[in-house]
Every structure is written in structure tokens, then in C-alpha cells.
Design a protein around this motif. Structure first.
Motif, mmCIF file in Angstrom:
data_model
loop_
_atom_site.group_PDB
_atom_site.id
_atom_site.type_symbol
_atom_site.label_atom_id
_atom_site.label_comp_id
_atom_site.label_asym_id
_atom_site.label_seq_id
_atom_site.Cartn_x
_atom_site.Cartn_y
_atom_site.Cartn_z
ATOM 1 N N ASP A 426 3.283 17.738 0.587
ATOM 2 C CA ASP A 426 2.874 19.123 0.313
ATOM 3 C C ASP A 426 3.417 19.645 -1.015
ATOM 4 O OD1 ASP A 426 1.476 19.237 2.662
ATOM 5 O OD2 ASP A 426 2.738 20.737 3.638
ATOM 6 N N CYS A 427 4.601 19.167 -1.452
ATOM 7 C CA CYS A 427 5.164 19.716 -2.695
ATOM 8 C C CYS A 427 4.361 19.248 -3.903
ATOM 9 C CB CYS A 427 6.660 19.386 -2.843
ATOM 10 S SG CYS A 427 7.035 17.645 -3.110
ATOM 11 N N VAL A 428 3.500 18.239 -3.710
ATOM 12 C CA VAL A 428 2.642 17.764 -4.805
ATOM 13 C C VAL A 428 1.205 18.276 -4.637
ATOM 14 C CG1 VAL A 428 1.557 15.684 -5.779
ATOM 15 C CG2 VAL A 428 4.017 15.717 -5.350
ATOM 16 N N ASN A 429 0.678 18.212 -3.412
ATOM 17 C CA ASN A 429 -0.735 18.607 -3.238
ATOM 18 C C ASN A 429 -0.892 20.079 -2.877
ATOM 19 O OD1 ASN A 429 -0.285 18.764 -0.437
ATOM 20 N ND2 ASN A 429 -0.965 16.669 -0.082
ATOM 21 N N GLY A 430 0.207 20.807 -2.701
ATOM 22 C CA GLY A 430 0.127 22.249 -2.438
ATOM 23 C C GLY A 430 -0.076 22.572 -0.967
ATOM 24 N N GLY A 431 -0.154 21.537 -0.113
ATOM 25 C CA GLY A 431 -0.302 21.783 1.327
ATOM 26 C C GLY A 431 -1.628 21.283 1.843
ATOM 27 N N ARG A 432 -1.618 20.062 2.406
ATOM 28 C CA ARG A 432 -2.843 19.543 3.029
ATOM 29 C C ARG A 432 -2.520 19.124 4.456
ATOM 30 N NH1 ARG A 432 -6.425 16.365 -1.340
ATOM 31 N NH2 ARG A 432 -7.833 16.434 0.432
ATOM 32 N N GLU A 433 -2.748 17.844 4.787
ATOM 33 C CA GLU A 433 -2.521 17.390 6.162
ATOM 34 C C GLU A 433 -1.386 16.372 6.183
ATOM 35 O OE1 GLU A 433 -4.249 19.047 8.200
ATOM 36 O OE2 GLU A 433 -5.859 19.732 6.910
ATOM 37 N N ALA A 434 -0.881 16.113 7.391
ATOM 38 C CA ALA A 434 0.206 15.147 7.543
ATOM 39 C C ALA A 434 -0.213 13.774 7.007
ATOM 40 C CB ALA A 434 0.596 15.049 9.016
ATOM 41 N N VAL A 435 -1.445 13.388 7.278
ATOM 42 C CA VAL A 435 -1.901 12.049 6.868
ATOM 43 C C VAL A 435 -1.963 11.925 5.330
ATOM 44 C CG1 VAL A 435 -4.371 12.660 7.067
ATOM 45 C CG2 VAL A 435 -3.661 10.286 7.360
ATOM 46 N N ASP A 436 -2.236 13.023 4.628
ATOM 47 C CA ASP A 436 -2.229 12.977 3.153
ATOM 48 C C ASP A 436 -0.802 12.754 2.646
ATOM 49 O OD1 ASP A 436 -5.078 13.749 2.475
ATOM 50 O OD2 ASP A 436 -4.510 15.428 3.740
ATOM 51 N N ALA A 437 0.149 13.412 3.320
ATOM 52 C CA ALA A 437 1.554 13.239 2.930
ATOM 53 C C ALA A 437 1.994 11.792 3.190
ATOM 54 C CB ALA A 437 2.434 14.217 3.704
ATOM 55 N N ALA A 438 1.532 11.217 4.306
ATOM 56 C CA ALA A 438 1.887 9.823 4.631
ATOM 57 C C ALA A 438 1.364 8.887 3.537
ATOM 58 C CB ALA A 438 1.307 9.437 5.990
ATOM 59 N N GLN A 439 0.160 9.151 3.050
ATOM 60 C CA GLN A 439 -0.402 8.291 2.001
ATOM 61 C C GLN A 439 0.413 8.434 0.705
ATOM 62 O OE1 GLN A 439 -2.378 5.930 2.200
ATOM 63 N NE2 GLN A 439 -3.686 5.653 0.418
ATOM 64 N N HIS A 440 0.827 9.653 0.382
ATOM 65 C CA HIS A 440 1.667 9.845 -0.807
ATOM 66 C C HIS A 440 2.960 9.037 -0.691
ATOM 67 C CE1 HIS A 440 0.078 13.858 -2.707
ATOM 68 N NE2 HIS A 440 -0.743 12.845 -2.859
ATOM 69 N N GLY A 441 3.543 9.056 0.510
ATOM 70 C CA GLY A 441 4.793 8.302 0.715
ATOM 71 C C GLY A 441 4.588 6.823 0.454
ATOM 72 N N LYS A 442 3.433 6.324 0.878
ATOM 73 C CA LYS A 442 3.133 4.893 0.697
ATOM 74 C C LYS A 442 2.939 4.564 -0.792
ATOM 75 C CE LYS A 442 -0.922 3.469 2.269
ATOM 76 N NZ LYS A 442 -1.900 3.188 3.335
ATOM 77 N N ILE A 443 2.185 5.420 -1.482
ATOM 78 C CA ILE A 443 1.950 5.164 -2.921
ATOM 79 C C ILE A 443 3.283 5.212 -3.671
ATOM 80 C CG2 ILE A 443 0.742 5.953 -5.011
ATOM 81 C CD1 ILE A 443 -1.348 7.248 -3.146
ATOM 82 N N ALA A 444 4.135 6.171 -3.275
ATOM 83 C CA ALA A 444 5.438 6.294 -3.947
ATOM 84 C C ALA A 444 6.283 5.051 -3.690
ATOM 85 C CB ALA A 444 6.158 7.535 -3.456
ATOM 86 N N ALA A 445 6.235 4.519 -2.451
ATOM 87 C CA ALA A 445 7.030 3.317 -2.145
ATOM 88 C C ALA A 445 6.605 2.178 -3.063
ATOM 89 C CB ALA A 445 6.841 2.929 -0.672
ATOM 90 N N ARG A 446 5.297 2.020 -3.255
ATOM 91 C CA ARG A 446 4.826 0.944 -4.126
ATOM 92 C C ARG A 446 5.255 1.202 -5.581
ATOM 93 N NH1 ARG A 446 -1.493 -0.581 -4.916
ATOM 94 N NH2 ARG A 446 -1.488 1.434 -5.930
ATOM 95 N N GLY A 447 5.162 2.477 -5.994
ATOM 96 C CA GLY A 447 5.554 2.823 -7.375
ATOM 97 C C GLY A 447 7.036 2.591 -7.603
ATOM 98 N N ILE A 448 7.862 3.011 -6.639
ATOM 99 C CA ILE A 448 9.318 2.836 -6.777
ATOM 100 C C ILE A 448 9.645 1.337 -6.859
ATOM 101 C CG2 ILE A 448 11.527 3.066 -5.512
ATOM 102 C CD1 ILE A 448 10.375 5.786 -4.429
ATOM 103 N N HIS A 449 9.008 0.556 -5.986
ATOM 104 C CA HIS A 449 9.273 -0.887 -5.975
ATOM 105 C C HIS A 449 8.878 -1.514 -7.310
ATOM 106 C CE1 HIS A 449 9.914 -4.805 -4.244
ATOM 107 N NE2 HIS A 449 8.695 -5.191 -4.600
#
Ligand SMILES: Cc1cc2nc3c(=O)[nH]c(=O)nc-3n(C[C@H](O)[C@H](O)[C@H](O)COP(=O)(O)OP(=O)(O)OC[C@H]3O[C@@H](n4cnc5c(N)ncnc54)[C@H](O)[C@@H]3O)c2cc1C
Ligand code: SF4
Length: 474
Positions: A426-449
Motif C-alpha cells: 500500500d505504501c507504493v500503490n496508495g492502497g489496493r488489495e492484499a494480493v497486490d501487496a503480496a505480488q510486490h513482496g515477491k518482486i522485491a524479493a527477486r530484486g533484493i536477491h
């Protein structure tokens, strides 16, 4: 009629009945029969419509063939909070809405309920064994916030061998999955069960730990090679009208937070309740106020029903709960009762469509002169949307925010303008759904790695690894 905000208007047993899940679990037979109805489409539209791109036909086929644990594996492999999403996703707007059965004029497949069937089974039977984490790679990532974005990022990084610490300011982990979801969609215990399986993957969650107060950003930067910001949004926006601070005026999030405790005798409720706003949170507030026994619950919205931001099926739910609606109505003051101990009424004004101004595509409304009237209520719930956590985010050196206060990131990696920090949810997309936040977490994990190791890994439900914009190392 009760004239003050009181405790339990109806017997507790009736409240418990009212808060039973509106979509109960499928039995084994129901699940198997429903799974067999699926056409197992190639390039399935439901998979495309799911923000985490779970391979829906694959998990449904596994249920049909009796491999329920394998089904859960497919789900959690793309979405570590697949059990919560099965209960709270607005499926009519996502996977179920895209099901080809709709175009054949048949009942669409109950994807969310099948997902719940498989993930519940895995939770009972030992989901932690579904994935074997890589050995520790000696690298550590700190995550601020334990909501869907933080948990998802943590689960993927733990599987890759990172040492993960989540810092959470609240007493319990799970973010809005734990504290915000309408209780008839998902009980707090279900969110906490999902949190515990992520903990059993080796993720450490430090609750009651507010970053910026209990631990500083500098300490986090020393402890961890990278930091993922998953702080969500903040308090409900203010109305800026007289009477806003009277006893009997609540923020929707605080009200829902109380409902989530299921300590019904402590949940504020009154005979007549006005809820201001018409988004999904407002629907959650009106329907839960009704289920607590309020006789009159009135949704007050300054625009027309056509512009209501809530999903259509959420509106239908509010209608079926006999909620009353005041469209084109704006609150102007909350009127105290005789001894100022509570509320007597909500004073409102009617609104009308304003002449088109500037480039705004949204219909604007202005007050109708002389149209003031009062709605007698003893409780007002404000559901105007949440504010961004700008004051906290601005303390992080080098972090760029957009004009609306959202954290700016490189979308392929979720890396912010400070290379050590990534962000999502939500702090990036301004507030959507839980599943959108889950996808962001996954993309970030790949980016961090990638930033830490230079390795390009594939994760389920992400496009081929290509970073057109070079990532910044640190
Ligand atoms: C009332 C309501 C109902 C909703 N219903 C649904 C629904 O039915 N279905 C659906 O899919 N979505 C729903 N949503 C949206 C969904 O909850 C969010 O999109 C999702 O939770 C966002 O996840 P997140 O991880 O970004 O943030 P959050 O879930 O908000 O988690 C952020 C976490 O960070 C913590 N935090 C913040 N600052 C700090 C700090 N400085 N230090 C430590 N911890 C910190 C917070 O305490 C919180 O736990 C709803 C939202 C609301 C408000
Ligand atoms: S995560 Fe949500 S949108 Fe995706 S398939 Fe499951 S229920 Fe549908």
C-alpha cells in the motif's frame, strides 16, 4: 431506543451468528465436484487476472485428482499468503470475474473457495514442509511491517536462504489481514495461522517494535544488508468539520480493529450509526455495524451511487443487510447531545453536480444552498480512506515520494531511490488489495536477491527476468 453508544444491543449468541463466515469452507465432495467442472484452460484468463498469477488450472486439477497438498504447493509457490487471499480477494473483480464460464453463461468456477480448500488442508497437515529453504547464505534483510507485502517478501527471501527479521509496531503480526479484514470474511485467527507458517520458515517477527521509536533506521541499516519498506498506510483522513472529536465519533479502522477482537461487549455500537464514505472500507463498517445489532445504519456519500468506489458486490452486500443510503449528501457538522457526552445528530447538506472544471474527469459536487438537514444518530464512523505515512518515510535519507506521498520505486525490482531500501504494498500503490501487496513482496524479493548476488532467479507468477533499467548496487 438506546440514545448513547452502548455495549451489545443484541445477545452475544446472535452477534456470533451474524459474524459467521459468509463463505464457509467446502466439503471434500463439494471441492472435488467443483474442481472437476474446471475446463483447465490453456493460457488461463483467471491466472492472468490474479495479481500474483497463481497457476489456477494447475492447482484446481490437483484438487480434482486428490493431490490437495500438491495443490497448496502451487498456490503458496506464487503467493505465500494464499490462505488469506482465498478468503479476502475480491474474486469477482479478479480470477472469478475472468473465468471463461462467465462468457458461456455458466456459473464461474469458485476459485477462491477451492484455493481455501487446498490451503486450509495444507495448514492443518503441515504447510511448513511444502518448501525446503536453501541453507543460510549469511545475508540479512530487515523488513518494516508484517502485512501482506512484508510477509510475502519474507517468505520468498527465507526460502532463498536469507536471514529475515520483520519489525512490527503492533502487538500481533499480519498487518490489515489481522486487524482490518471484515470479520465475516476472515477471522483474526486465520491470518495469525498463516503468519505462524511463515515464521516456521525461519522468519523472525519482532512485534511491539516501531521503527523510528523502539529501534532506529540507523540500527537497521547496520544490522541488515537491505531493508524492505512494507509500512502500508496510516490513520483515516480527517473530516475537518465541527464535532469531529466528540465521544461517539470513530475512525473506521479503530472500529474494525475492535470488532476483530470478538470481545463484543467492548465493541462500540449504537442504535443509529452514520458511516461517512462509500468505499470498500465503508461497506465493511456498515455491514459490521448492522451485524452488531444497530437498527439504522446510514451510509453518507457526497457523490451519487454511480460514483461509489466500492465494488458492486460489496454494495449488494450492504443492501442485503438493509443499510440505508444518503447519496449526494455531505456532512457539515456533528451535533453534540444536551450534556456534550455524545452525539445527537449528523448535520448534512445535499450536493449537486458542479459545472465541469479544468481537466478533471471525476464528477465534482457542490453544496445545494439552503439544503441542510440532520440525521439523528448516536455514532459516526469516518471511512474516508487512509493517509500516507509521509512523516515516517521522509525520515529515510534519499527516498523519493510522488506528489501523492507514495514511495517511488523501480517497478522491476521495487528498489527505491535509496539503493539500500526497497518498498512495496500500500505504501507504493496508495492502497489496493492484499494480493497486490503480496505480488510486490515477491518482486522485491527477486530484486533484493539480484542486487545482493547478481543472480537472476525465476519466481512463480513473475514475467521472464529482464531489468530494462539497471539496478543500483550498494
Ligand atoms: C478496512 C480495510 C479492509 C480491507 N479489506 C480488504 C479485503 O477484503 N480484501 C483485500 O484484498 N484487501 C482488503 N484491504 C486492503 C488490504 O488490507 C491492503 O491492501 C493490504 O493489507 C496492504 O498490505 P501492506 O503489507 O502494504 O500493508 P498493511 O497490511 O497495512 O501492513 C503494514 C504494517 O506495517 C506496520 N508498520 C507501519 N509503520 C511501522 C513502523 N514504523 N514500524 C514497525 N511497523 C510498522 C503496520 O503496523 C502494519 O502491520 C482492506 C483494507 C482496509 C483498510
Ligand atoms: S490469490 Fe486471489 S485473485 Fe489470485 S487466484 Fe487466488 S483468490 Fe483469485
Amino acid at each position: 431506543m438506546t440514545t448513547e453508544v452502548s455495549k451489545t444491543l443484541i445477545p452475544v449468541e446472535e452477534i456470533e451468528r451474524n459474524f459467521r463466515e459468509i463463505e464457509p469452507a467446502l466439503s471434500d465432495t463439494e471441492a472435488r465436484l467443483e474442481a472437476q467442472r474446471c475446463l483447465y484452460c490453456y493460457d488461463a484468463p483467471c491466472t492472468q487476472a490474479c495479481p500474483t498469477h497463481i497457476d489456477v488450472p494447475a492447482f484446481i486439477k490437483k484438487i480434482a485428482s486428490g493431490n490437495v497438498m500438491g495443490s497448496a504447493r502451487v498456490i503458496f509457490n506464487a503467493n505465500p499468503i494464499g490462505a488469506s487471499c482465498a478468503r479476502v480477494c475480491p474474486v469477482e473483480a479478479l480470477c472469478v470475474g475472468a473465468c471463461v464460464e462467465n462468457t458461456l453463461m455458466h456459473q464461474p468456477i469458485m476459485i477462491g473457495r477451492l484455493q481455501r480448500y487446498a490451503t486450509d488442508h495444507a495448514m492443518r497437515e503441515g504447510a511448513p514442509q511444502l518448501f525446503k529453504p536453501n541453507p543460510h547464505n549469511g545475508k540479512s534483510v530487515g523488513i518494516i511491517g508484517s502485512g501482506p507485502a512484508g510477509l510475502s517478501c519474507a517468505a520468498f527471501l527465507a526460502r532463498l536462504g536469507y536471514q529475515i527479521t520483520i519489525y512490527e509496531q503492533k502487538e500481533k503480526a499480519g498487518g490489515l489481514d489481522t486487524y482490518g479484514m471484515a470479520e465475516y470474511k476472515m477471522a483474526q485467527i486465520d491470518s495469525l495461522t498463516e503468519v505462524s507458517w511463515i515464521e516456521r520458515m525461519g522468519v523472525e517477527i519482532k512485534c511491539n517494535t516501531k521503527v523510528g521509536t523502539d529501534v532506529t533506521l540507523e540500527e537497521l541499516e547496520t544490522r541488515h544488508e537491505a531493508i524492505f519498506l512494507a509500512v502500508g498506510l496510516g490513520a483515516t483522513s480527517r473530516l475537518h468539520i465541527p464535532g469531529e472529536d466528540l465521544p461517539g465519533v470513530y475512525e473506521a479502522l479503530d472500529f474494525i480493529d475492535q470488532v476483530k477482537t470478538r470481545q463484543w461487549e467492548n465493541v462500540p455500537i449504537a442504535t443509529s450509526v452514520a458511516v461517512i464514505g462509500a468505499g470498500n472500507t465503508s461497506v465493511d463498517a456498515v455491514t459490521q455495524a448492522k451485524r452488531l445489532g444497530a437498527e439504522h445504519v446510514i451510509m453518507v456519500y457526497r457523490r451519487s451511487q454511480k460514483e461509489m468506489p466500492a465494488y458492486h458486490y460489496e454494495y449488494e452486500l450492504a443492501k442485503s443487510d438493509a443499510v440505508e443510503f444518503q447519496w449526494q449528501t455531505a456532512p457539515v457538522a456533528i451535533i453534540p447531545n444536551a450534556d456534550n457526552s455524545g452525539i445527537a445528530a449528523l448535520r448534512c447538506v445535499r450536493t449537486q453536480l458542479a459545472p465541469a472544471a479544468g481537466k478533471s474527469k471525476r464528477a465534482e459536487y457542490q453544496p445545494v444552498p439552503g439544503s441542510e438537514f440532520e440525521i439523528p444518530v448516536q455514532m459516526v464512523i469516518k471511512a474516508l480512506g487512509q493517509q500516507k505515512r509521509v512523516s515516517f518515510l521522509e525520515t529515510i535519507p534519499g527516498i523519493n515520494l510522488d506528489p501523492a506521498g507514495r514511495v517511488k520505486v523501480t517497478p522491476e525490482s521495487m528498489q527505491t531511490s535509496n539503493p539500500k531500501y526497497f518498498a512495496g504494498g500500500d505504501c507504493v500503490n496508495g492502497g489496493r488489495e492484499a494480493v497486490d501487496a503480496a505480488q510486490h513482496g515477491k518482486i522485491a524479493a527477486r530484486g533484493i536477491h539480484f542486487v545482493m548476488t547478481g543472480e537472476r532467479i525465476q519466481l512463480a507468477g513473475l514475467d521472464d527476468f529482464k531489468f530494462p533499467i539497471p539496478l543500483t548496487g550498494f
